[in-house]
Design a protein around this motif. Sequence first.
Motif, short mmCIF file in Angstrom:
data_model
loop_
_atom_site.label_atom_id
_atom_site.label_comp_id
_atom_site.label_asym_id
_atom_site.label_seq_id
_atom_site.Cartn_x
_atom_site.Cartn_y
_atom_site.Cartn_z
N ALA A 97 0.83 -1.21 0.00
CA ALA A 97 0.00 0.00 0.00
C ALA A 97 0.86 1.26 0.00
CB ALA A 97 -0.94 -0.01 1.21
N MET A 98 1.94 1.25 0.79
CA MET A 98 2.80 2.43 0.85
C MET A 98 3.60 2.59 -0.45
SD MET A 98 2.02 3.96 3.55
CE MET A 98 3.16 5.29 3.11
N LEU A 99 4.02 1.48 -1.04
CA LEU A 99 4.75 1.58 -2.31
C LEU A 99 3.85 2.17 -3.39
CD1 LEU A 99 7.21 0.97 -4.08
CD2 LEU A 99 6.29 -1.33 -4.43
N GLY A 100 2.68 1.54 -3.60
CA GLY A 100 1.78 2.04 -4.62
C GLY A 100 1.24 3.42 -4.29
N GLY A 101 0.87 3.63 -3.03
CA GLY A 101 0.31 4.91 -2.63
C GLY A 101 1.30 6.06 -2.72
#
Length: 217
Positions: free
Chosen positions: A28-32
Amino acid sequence: MLETNLGWNDILFMLKGAGVTLSITAWAMLGGTILGMAFGLARTTLPWWLNAPLGAVLDVLRSVPLLIQFVLANSFKSIIGVNASAFTVACVMLSLYTASYCSEIVRGGILAVPATTRRAARSLGMTYRQDLAHIVFPMALRVALPNWIGLVLSVMKDTALVLWIGIVELLRASQIVVTRLQEPLLVLSVAGLIYFLMSFPVARLGARLEKRWHEND
């Protein structure tokens, strides 16, 4: 001496759930973050007639409770015939939710760079890309990092909501153990300790980076 039926197998089961929590958080943090940087930069450069619709979509993602987004996305995937696992749905929706907040963090960091500094860079012959790479992004990073660290910690806790679409992460694993042992205080205390052990290094890393930057000023 405290007597309990909580055994190593239960703790390992909870740790396995913690691994799922960390995995969802990382994706989630990578994509976000990638989407948030693109959206944040776009919102500082696009004309109003493109900026307004983008801002409206991001406002919707921030305003609608994350639980509702999880449930709707997991339901719609079956309706439209998308063969995606609940884990994929959780990562995608949490990435979009994260991007909606990260975009504001990035936009705020960019806008915090004084306009006079950017004009000075351009007067020295820097191109737009050079201005972003060497002037804007380094200065904006110092402003944005504390908020980004806070977002990481928030997203890690928000992963607990994925239990509603059938994913066994840390909180759901703890509930399963509680149901079996009927020792909610002990089990949830262990779960809270695991959450703390996952969150504390992130918070300390952010504090160390921020302190180092202040020392180099």
